[in-house]
Design a protein around this motif. Structure first.
Motif, PDB file in Angstrom:
ATOM      1  N   UNK A 166       8.388  32.847 -35.449  1.00  0.00           N
ATOM      2  CA  UNK A 166       7.687  34.104 -35.705  1.00  0.00           C
ATOM      3  C   UNK A 166       6.424  33.741 -36.477  1.00  0.00           C
ATOM      4  N   UNK A 167       5.265  33.926 -35.849  1.00  0.00           N
ATOM      5  CA  UNK A 167       4.035  33.364 -36.399  1.00  0.00           C
ATOM      6  C   UNK A 167       3.344  34.343 -37.359  1.00  0.00           C
ATOM      7  N   UNK A 168       2.353  33.829 -38.079  1.00  0.00           N
ATOM      8  CA  UNK A 168       1.614  34.650 -39.040  1.00  0.00           C
ATOM      9  C   UNK A 168       0.923  35.800 -38.324  1.00  0.00           C
ATOM     10  N   UNK A 169       0.883  36.952 -38.999  1.00  0.00           N
ATOM     11  CA  UNK A 169       0.318  38.151 -38.386  1.00  0.00           C
ATOM     12  C   UNK A 169      -0.312  39.038 -39.454  1.00  0.00           C
ATOM     13  N   UNK A 170      -1.402  39.730 -39.087  1.00  0.00           N
ATOM     14  CA  UNK A 170      -2.042  40.659 -40.030  1.00  0.00           C
ATOM     15  C   UNK A 170      -1.871  42.111 -39.603  1.00  0.00           C
ATOM     16  N   UNK A 171      -0.976  42.370 -38.671  1.00  0.00           N
ATOM     17  CA  UNK A 171      -0.760  43.743 -38.212  1.00  0.00           C
ATOM     18  C   UNK A 171       0.645  44.210 -38.598  1.00  0.00           C
ATOM     19  N   UNK A 172       0.770  44.990 -39.673  1.00  0.00           N
ATOM     20  CA  UNK A 172       2.071  45.576 -40.025  1.00  0.00           C
ATOM     21  C   UNK A 172       2.508  46.574 -38.952  1.00  0.00           C
ATOM     22  N   UNK A 173       3.756  47.003 -39.047  1.00  0.00           N
ATOM     23  CA  UNK A 173       4.232  47.960 -38.054  1.00  0.00           C
ATOM     24  C   UNK A 173       5.671  48.375 -38.297  1.00  0.00           C
ATOM     25  N   UNK A 174       6.246  49.008 -37.300  1.00  0.00           N
ATOM     26  CA  UNK A 174       7.647  49.426 -37.340  1.00  0.00           C
ATOM     27  C   UNK A 174       8.366  48.768 -36.165  1.00  0.00           C
ATOM     28  N   UNK A 175       9.507  48.157 -36.442  1.00  0.00           N
ATOM     29  CA  UNK A 175      10.292  47.498 -35.405  1.00  0.00           C
ATOM     30  C   UNK A 175      11.686  48.083 -35.306  1.00  0.00           C
ATOM     31  N   UNK A 176      12.241  48.053 -34.095  1.00  0.00           N
ATOM     32  CA  UNK A 176      13.583  48.566 -33.832  1.00  0.00           C
ATOM     33  C   UNK A 176      14.379  47.473 -33.127  1.00  0.00           C
ATOM     34  N   UNK A 177      15.655  47.332 -33.482  1.00  0.00           N
ATOM     35  CA  UNK A 177      16.509  46.318 -32.875  1.00  0.00           C
ATOM     36  C   UNK A 177      17.823  46.965 -32.439  1.00  0.00           C
ATOM     37  N   UNK A 178      18.237  46.689 -31.211  1.00  0.00           N
ATOM     38  CA  UNK A 178      19.528  47.148 -30.699  1.00  0.00           C
ATOM     39  C   UNK A 178      20.406  45.917 -30.537  1.00  0.00           C
ATOM     40  N   UNK A 179      21.395  45.823 -31.400  1.00  0.00           N
ATOM     41  CA  UNK A 179      22.271  44.658 -31.404  1.00  0.00           C
ATOM     42  C   UNK A 179      23.708  45.149 -31.476  1.00  0.00           C
ATOM     43  N   UNK A 180      24.505  44.775 -30.480  1.00  0.00           N
ATOM     44  CA  UNK A 180      25.914  45.162 -30.475  1.00  0.00           C
ATOM     45  C   UNK A 180      26.131  46.657 -30.539  1.00  0.00           C
ATOM     46  N   UNK A 181      25.296  47.422 -29.867  1.00  0.00           N
ATOM     47  CA  UNK A 181      25.466  48.872 -29.822  1.00  0.00           C
ATOM     48  C   UNK A 181      24.907  49.614 -31.018  1.00  0.00           C
ATOM     49  N   UNK A 182      24.345  48.892 -31.964  1.00  0.00           N
ATOM     50  CA  UNK A 182      23.766  49.520 -33.153  1.00  0.00           C
ATOM     51  C   UNK A 182      22.257  49.336 -33.162  1.00  0.00           C
ATOM     52  N   UNK A 183      21.551  50.406 -33.500  1.00  0.00           N
ATOM     53  CA  UNK A 183      20.092  50.330 -33.595  1.00  0.00           C
ATOM     54  C   UNK A 183      19.678  50.396 -35.056  1.00  0.00           C
ATOM     55  N   UNK A 184      18.831  49.470 -35.441  1.00  0.00           N
ATOM     56  CA  UNK A 184      18.298  49.466 -36.792  1.00  0.00           C
ATOM     57  C   UNK A 184      16.771  49.533 -36.720  1.00  0.00           C
ATOM     58  N   UNK A 185      16.174  50.115 -37.754  1.00  0.00           N
ATOM     59  CA  UNK A 185      14.722  50.275 -37.794  1.00  0.00           C
ATOM     60  C   UNK A 185      14.190  49.720 -39.103  1.00  0.00           C
ATOM     61  N   UNK A 186      13.061  49.036 -39.019  1.00  0.00           N
ATOM     62  CA  UNK A 186      12.459  48.424 -40.206  1.00  0.00           C
ATOM     63  C   UNK A 186      10.953  48.596 -40.192  1.00  0.00           C
TER      64      UNK A 186
END
Length: 244
Positions: A45-65
């Protein structure tokens, strides 16, 4: 629409991670993206200057960060079947109630999830978006005042860093609040990512040094190793996953 996939005849053959740009840029959105891990994989996961919102679906569960910028590369792993999607904000777009600087380098802020597929942002319940309506979700955040844009950031980035109408100390403070990084740190990330693109395209290392403003090859190598997670020679050989 751009699709990036690890080449099957490289050392990544036993792994599989695909990433796709769905839309962008538009409004306060720099990019909307999706990713899927077919089999367990490690990647940089490389360096980045763009913040944001990410969502992950893992094992039937969705998390947001909510995530901030990243000033270095980090090796991450994704489990089989995991799906990801998210939005990278335009530089200068920010959430006043959640500063980006403390979220730097994967210190993400988890958004509480509610029953019925909703998430909480600043005490308000929002329907969980999909990759197809993330642009609408971002527009709603902006209309509600939860996402704002500071035009001073654009001026500081593209007008030589000098803004006559604002004191330098104020300009620095506003830039840091909106981006989570100093201008110098953002510029280094930008230059190093440009260098990585050129190296991946097969450009000679000496030419990359000249084109991206690094002092010499050792300085370029140090920056690429720290911010991209690979050496210039590795990038020129190809076969590494890079989300550029």
């Amino acid at each position: 629409m751009a699709t990036m996939r690890w080449a099957p005849d490289t050392k990544w053959e036993r792994m599989s991670l695909t990433m796709q740009t769905v839309a962008g840029p538009a409004g306060q959105v720099a990019r909307i993206w999706t990713a899927r891990c077919e089999r367990p994989a490690d990647f940089s996961s490389i360096a980045s200057f763009t913040p944001g919102i990410g969502f992950a679906r893992i094992g039937g569960t969705t998390i947001a960060n909510i995530r901030g910028p990243a000033t270095r590369a980090t090796t991450l792993s994704c489990p089989e079947g995991a799906e990801y999607f998210g939005v990278d904000f335009r530089v200068g777009a920010y959430l006043p109630m959640i500063p980006f600087a403390p979220l730097m380098n994967l210190h993400q802020a988890a958004l509480p999830t509610l029953t019925g597929g909703r998430i909480l942002i600043d005490g308000r319940a929002w329907e969980l978006p999909t990759p197809q309506n993330l642009d609408v979700f971002v527009a709603r955040l902006e209309r509600s005042g939860l996402l704002v844009f500071d035009p001073l950031v654009e001026e500081l980035r593209h007008d030589g860093g000098a803004v006559r109408s604002v004191a330098e100390r104020t300009a620095q403070s506003r830039f840091l609040r909106a981006v989570g990084l100093s201008r110098r740190a953002l510029r280094l990330i930008e230059r190093t990512r440009d260098a990585a693109r050129l190296l991946r395209a097969g450009t000679a290392i000496a030419d990359v040094v000249a084109a991206t403003g690094f002092y010499d090859q050792p300085q370029l190598t140090r920056a690429v190793r720290r911010l991209i997670g690979h050496t210039p020679a590795e990038l020129r050989r190809g076969g590494v996953f890079l989300d550029l």
